[in-house]
Write an enzyme that holds these catalytic residues in place. Structure first.
Site, PDB file in Angstrom:
ATOM      1  N   LYS A 212       0.674  -1.169   0.025  1.00 20.62           N
ATOM      2  CA  LYS A 212      -0.326   0.005  -0.062  1.00 20.62           C
ATOM      3  C   LYS A 212       0.942   1.340   0.044  1.00 20.62           C
ATOM      4  O   LYS A 212       1.797   1.313   1.034  1.00 20.62           O
ATOM      5  CB  LYS A 212      -0.862  -0.068   1.331  1.00 20.62           C
ATOM      6  CG  LYS A 212      -1.652   1.338   1.430  1.00 20.62           C
ATOM      7  CD  LYS A 212      -2.533   1.396   2.557  1.00 20.62           C
ATOM      8  CE  LYS A 212      -3.251   2.648   2.978  1.00 20.62           C
ATOM      9  NZ  LYS A 212      -4.260   2.471   4.224  1.00 20.62           N
TER      10      LYS A 212
ATOM     11  N   ASP B 108      -2.703  10.238   3.457  1.00 19.59           N
ATOM     12  CA  ASP B 108      -4.103   9.844   3.423  1.00 19.59           C
ATOM     13  C   ASP B 108      -4.651  10.803   4.341  1.00 19.59           C
ATOM     14  O   ASP B 108      -4.917  10.712   5.482  1.00 19.59           O
ATOM     15  CB  ASP B 108      -4.261   8.420   4.210  1.00 19.59           C
ATOM     16  CG  ASP B 108      -5.774   7.699   4.196  1.00 19.59           C
ATOM     17  OD1 ASP B 108      -6.656   8.440   3.678  1.00 19.59           O
ATOM     18  OD2 ASP B 108      -5.993   6.921   5.070  1.00 19.59           O
TER      19      ASP B 108
ATOM     20  N   LYS C  49     -10.586  12.688   7.434  1.00 20.41           N
ATOM     21  CA  LYS C  49      -9.891  12.520   8.983  1.00 20.41           C
ATOM     22  C   LYS C  49     -10.133  13.826   9.576  1.00 20.41           C
ATOM     23  O   LYS C  49     -10.241  14.851   9.014  1.00 20.41           O
ATOM     24  CB  LYS C  49      -8.792  12.000   8.586  1.00 20.41           C
ATOM     25  CG  LYS C  49      -8.629  10.595   8.090  1.00 20.41           C
ATOM     26  CD  LYS C  49      -7.125  10.062   8.126  1.00 20.41           C
ATOM     27  CE  LYS C  49      -6.747   8.843   7.848  1.00 20.41           C
ATOM     28  NZ  LYS C  49      -7.367   7.730   8.293  1.00 20.41           N
TER      29      LYS C  49
ATOM     30  N   ASP D 103       1.179   6.464   5.110  1.00 24.43           N
ATOM     31  CA  ASP D 103       0.344   5.504   4.695  1.00 24.43           C
ATOM     32  C   ASP D 103       1.152   4.757   3.551  1.00 24.43           C
ATOM     33  O   ASP D 103       0.377   4.074   2.716  1.00 24.43           O
ATOM     34  CB  ASP D 103      -0.988   6.025   4.266  1.00 24.43           C
ATOM     35  CG  ASP D 103      -1.925   5.281   4.530  1.00 24.43           C
ATOM     36  OD1 ASP D 103      -1.827   4.111   5.392  1.00 24.43           O
ATOM     37  OD2 ASP D 103      -3.001   5.507   4.188  1.00 24.43           O
TER      38      ASP D 103
ATOM     39  N   ASP E   4     -12.118   6.915   3.103  1.00 19.70           N
ATOM     40  CA  ASP E   4     -11.081   6.570   4.040  1.00 19.70           C
ATOM     41  C   ASP E   4     -10.669   5.172   4.128  1.00 19.70           C
ATOM     42  O   ASP E   4      -9.563   4.849   4.474  1.00 19.70           O
ATOM     43  CB  ASP E   4     -11.231   7.253   5.537  1.00 19.70           C
ATOM     44  CG  ASP E   4     -10.085   7.385   6.203  1.00 19.70           C
ATOM     45  OD1 ASP E   4      -9.083   7.351   5.668  1.00 19.70           O
ATOM     46  OD2 ASP E   4     -10.302   7.599   7.334  1.00 19.70           O
TER      47      ASP E   4
ATOM     48  N   GLU F 265      -9.309   3.511   1.661  1.00 18.03           N
ATOM     49  CA  GLU F 265      -8.840   3.475   0.333  1.00 18.03           C
ATOM     50  C   GLU F 265      -7.618   2.287  -0.050  1.00 18.03           C
ATOM     51  O   GLU F 265      -7.669   2.019  -0.976  1.00 18.03           O
ATOM     52  CB  GLU F 265      -8.070   4.800   0.078  1.00 18.03           C
ATOM     53  CG  GLU F 265      -6.751   5.211   0.680  1.00 18.03           C
ATOM     54  CD  GLU F 265      -6.794   5.099   2.174  1.00 18.03           C
ATOM     55  OE1 GLU F 265      -7.671   5.237   2.850  1.00 18.03           O
ATOM     56  OE2 GLU F 265      -5.547   4.749   2.781  1.00 18.03           O
TER      57      GLU F 265
ATOM     58  N   ARG G  21      -7.543  -0.638   0.473  1.00 14.31           N
ATOM     59  CA  ARG G  21      -7.987  -1.955   0.243  1.00 14.31           C
ATOM     60  C   ARG G  21      -8.078  -1.897  -1.355  1.00 14.31           C
ATOM     61  O   ARG G  21      -8.199  -2.850  -2.305  1.00 14.31           O
ATOM     62  CB  ARG G  21      -9.061  -2.463   0.997  1.00 14.31           C
ATOM     63  CG  ARG G  21     -10.461  -1.521   0.732  1.00 14.31           C
ATOM     64  CD  ARG G  21     -11.316  -1.718   1.995  1.00 14.31           C
ATOM     65  NE  ARG G  21     -10.747  -1.245   3.229  1.00 14.31           N
ATOM     66  CZ  ARG G  21     -11.322  -1.546   4.417  1.00 14.31           C
ATOM     67  NH1 ARG G  21     -12.684  -2.029   4.263  1.00 14.31           N
ATOM     68  NH2 ARG G  21     -10.924  -1.155   5.527  1.00 14.31           N
TER      69      ARG G  21
HETATM   70  N1  BES Z   1      -4.476   4.690   6.705  1.00 12.59           N
HETATM   71  C1  BES Z   1      -5.709   4.157   7.444  1.00 12.59           C
HETATM   72  C2  BES Z   1      -5.377   3.307   8.806  1.00 12.59           C
HETATM   73  C3  BES Z   1      -4.524   3.605   9.703  1.00 12.59           C
HETATM   74  C4  BES Z   1      -4.825   4.223  10.830  1.00 12.59           C
HETATM   75  C5  BES Z   1      -2.915   3.492   9.811  1.00 12.59           C
HETATM   76  C6  BES Z   1      -4.118   4.473  12.074  1.00 12.59           C
HETATM   77  C7  BES Z   1      -2.314   3.814  10.583  1.00 12.59           C
HETATM   78  C8  BES Z   1      -2.778   4.321  11.848  1.00 12.59           C
HETATM   79  C9  BES Z   1      -6.564   3.589   6.578  1.00 12.59           C
HETATM   80  O1  BES Z   1      -6.626   4.177   5.348  1.00 12.59           O
HETATM   81  C10 BES Z   1      -7.903   4.090   7.337  1.00 12.59           C
HETATM   82  O2  BES Z   1      -8.270   5.075   7.190  1.00 12.59           O
HETATM   83  N2  BES Z   1      -8.934   3.222   7.709  1.00 12.59           N
HETATM   84  C11 BES Z   1     -10.018   3.390   8.266  1.00 12.59           C
HETATM   85  C12 BES Z   1     -10.771   2.403   7.761  1.00 12.59           C
HETATM   86  C13 BES Z   1     -12.498   2.739   8.058  1.00 12.59           C
HETATM   87  C14 BES Z   1     -12.834   3.922   7.276  1.00 12.59           C
HETATM   88  C15 BES Z   1     -13.206   1.383   7.865  1.00 12.59           C
HETATM   89  C16 BES Z   1      -9.879   3.101   9.658  1.00 12.59           C
HETATM   90  O3  BES Z   1      -9.124   2.233  10.258  1.00 12.59           O
HETATM   91  O4  BES Z   1     -10.439   3.920  10.591  1.00 12.59           O
HETATM   92 ZN    ZN Z   2      -4.696   4.677   4.650  1.00 13.69          ZN
HETATM   93 ZN    ZN Z   3      -7.865   5.733   4.908  1.00  6.36          ZN
END
Ligand code: BES
Ligand code: ZN
Ligand code: ZN
Length: 487
Positions: free
Chosen positions: A250, A255, A262, A273, A332, A334, A336
């Site tokens: 990834k 992000d 966010k 990210d 968010d 993204e 996947r």
């Molecule tokens: N990049 C984030 C995940 C992340 C969170 C990485 C904290 C490192 C530290 C990812 O893209 C994300 O935002 N995931 C969301 C998914 C949700 C919207 C289903 C999350 O984990 O809140």
């Molecule tokens: Zn992310």
């Molecule tokens: Zn994200």
């Protein structure tokens, strides 16, 4: 980075500015017993103390570091790094940590290089008194010093630790200076400067090519950014390859969450990210440098996730590389989406095994904490191999299940083949893995969720610096040697 060598010298006679001395218990203290007691050195694992050698050793300064009675390779990796981090203003160190074998020598060498990492690319040069002498060389004291297996182990350690440090540099780079095109260029430059010939081939797909190749996941995520996405593919195809490993990373250079934006604090560290892409690229280069007989195809799925007047909206449907359609419900989630296209390409390349590495979900951090990565997999045997590799490499990882009910949820979109986001807020890491599994066909696959361990927002400890950690690199290189059946 200090150069690391081996010597059979005794700790007392080794020539260096500083002697790093491992103490495994009272017997090891010898003539230093009184000094160490007066300094309050209890011998608790990891403890260090510094004092002038007072003529007891050639080196003018001693750093004692407490070890368990029978230290593991990981104990030594940590002890070496911890001691090296407490070296101030010395150019040379001698490291006497009593390695029991060549694996332990290798771990010490890794610890030295990992522990000396600093990210100061954006710091103004220190002036006057603040100027520091950098550690230039370290010599590991061991009776194995003259064995070729030990010399090879030190070379391997340098290759792997430098790869980890490269991944750290990429993660630490400010996101405005590492947008998708910059990251792709930096990868290309890194490959050509690290390898002599064309052992590793690099191909870069820009947004036009991605459209032609129907990579709707990567394009959908990158759509909101002024800096369009890239897919970078690395191929290492040694003639003696015994198996084909595909790595998918990834590579979200920043992000913001996109339109599902966010919070301020939530996005403050989101330059991390792309740590998965950094890890797969750095590991692939290391695997090639080591000449491991395994074919590797690595995909860095690179995009910047930004909101804009033309960004992908919740409710939009993306047409993915493998022909399926995906309803986006939270921009968010993204990671996947970009990984799905990379995974589909790995299947097309007929890989024998696929591993993806991603800072994918906050849910994984909730489940396993900040220092343990999740392993989610379609194949129990392969998950076991990956777990064993992580153990051997000294990276903390732990299996999580892809719970049965997640499959129906992934298939519950009313308008497309798949939905990208679970309407229920539970088991987020599991749902994400169930989504990814839709793109790997029958190929044994493991997904490493490194959201927690990829970044250390606190103070440095052991060999883990503040900032990017380079997690994943050591496990991937070990896995490649495991699959190749060589060390
Ligand atoms: N990049 C984030 C995940 C992340 C969170 C990485 C904290 C490192 C530290 C990812 O893209 C994300 O935002 N995931 C969301 C998914 C949700 C919207 C289903 C999350 O984990 O809140
Ligand atoms: Zn992310
Ligand atoms: Zn994200």
């Amino acid at each position: 980075m200090p150069s690391v060598s081996l010597s059979t010298s005794k700790p007392t006679t080794a020539r260096a500015d500083v002697l790093i001395l491992g103490i495994r218990g009272d017997e090891d203290k010898g003539e230093l017993a009184e000094t160490l007691d007066l300094l309050g050195f209890s011998g608790e694992k990891g403890q260090t103390t510094r004092f002038p050698s007072g003529g007891l050793a050639k080196a003018p300064v001693v750093i004692a570091v407490a070890l368990p009675a029978e230290p593991t390779a990981e104990d030594l990796r940590r002890a070496a790094a911890r001691a090296v981090r407490s070296v101030k203003n010395a150019a040379t160190v001698a490291v006497a940590l009593h390695p029991a074998g060549v694996d332990e020598v290798e771990a010490i060498a890794e610890g030295i290089t990992l522990g000396s990492y600093r990210y100061d690319a954006y710091k103004s040069a220190p002036q006057g008194d603040a100027q520091r002498i950098e550690l230039a060389s370290a010599v590991i004291l061991t009776p194995f010093a003259r064995q070729t297996t030990a010399t090879k182990a030190v070379e391997r350690a340098a290759t792997v630790a430098e790869a980890v440090n490269t991944a750290r540099d990429w993660v630490n780079t400010p996101p405005g200076d590492l947008r998708p095109a910059d990251f792709a260029e930096s990868i290309t430059a890194h490959v050509s400067s690290s390898l002599g010939g064309n052992e590793v081939k690099v191909s870069v797909w820009d947004d036009k090519r991605l459209a032609k190749e129907r990579c709707g996941g990567i394009l959908g995520v990158g759509r909101g950014s002024d800096s369009p996405p890239r897919l970078v593919t690395l191929t290492y195809e040694p003639a003696d390859a015994v198996s084909h490993l595909a790595l998918v990373g990834k590579g979200i250079t920043f992000d913001s969450g996109g339109l599902s934006i966010k919070s301020g604090p939530g996005m403050s560290t989101m330059k991390i990210d792309m740590a998965g892409a950094a890890a797969v690229v750095a590991a692939t280069v290391a695997i090639a440098q080591l000449g491991l007989p395994v074919r590797v195809t690595a995909y860095a799925c690179i995009a910047e996730n930004m909101p804009s007047g033309d960004a992908t909206r919740p409710g939009d449907v993306l047409h993915m590389r493998n022909g399926s359609t995906v309803e986006v419900l939270n921009t968010d989630a993204e990671g996947r989406l970009v990984l799905a296209d990379g995974l589909a390409l790995a299947v097309e390349a007929e890989a024998d095994h696929i591993v993806d590495v991603a800072t994918l979900t906050g849910a994984c951090v909730v489940a396993l904490g900040e220092r343990t990565s999740g392993i989610l997999s379609s194949d129990e045997d392969f998950a076991g191999t990956v777990l064993a590799s992580s153990r051997a490499a000294g990276e903390s990882m732990w299996p999580l299940p892809i719970a049965e009910e997640m499959k129906a949820s992934v298939h519950s979109s009313n308008v497309a083949d798949l939905r990208q986001h679970n309407p229920k807020p539970y088991g987020g890491a599991l749902f994400a893995a169930a989504f990814l599994r839709e793109f790997v066909g029958e190929v044994p696959w493991a997904h490493l969720d490194i959201a927690g361990p990829s970044f250390n927002d606190g103070a440095a400890y052991d060999y883990t610096p503040n900032g990017g950690t380079g997690v994943g690199v050591r496990t991937l290189v070990r896995l490649a040697s495991e699959l190749a059946g060589v060390r």
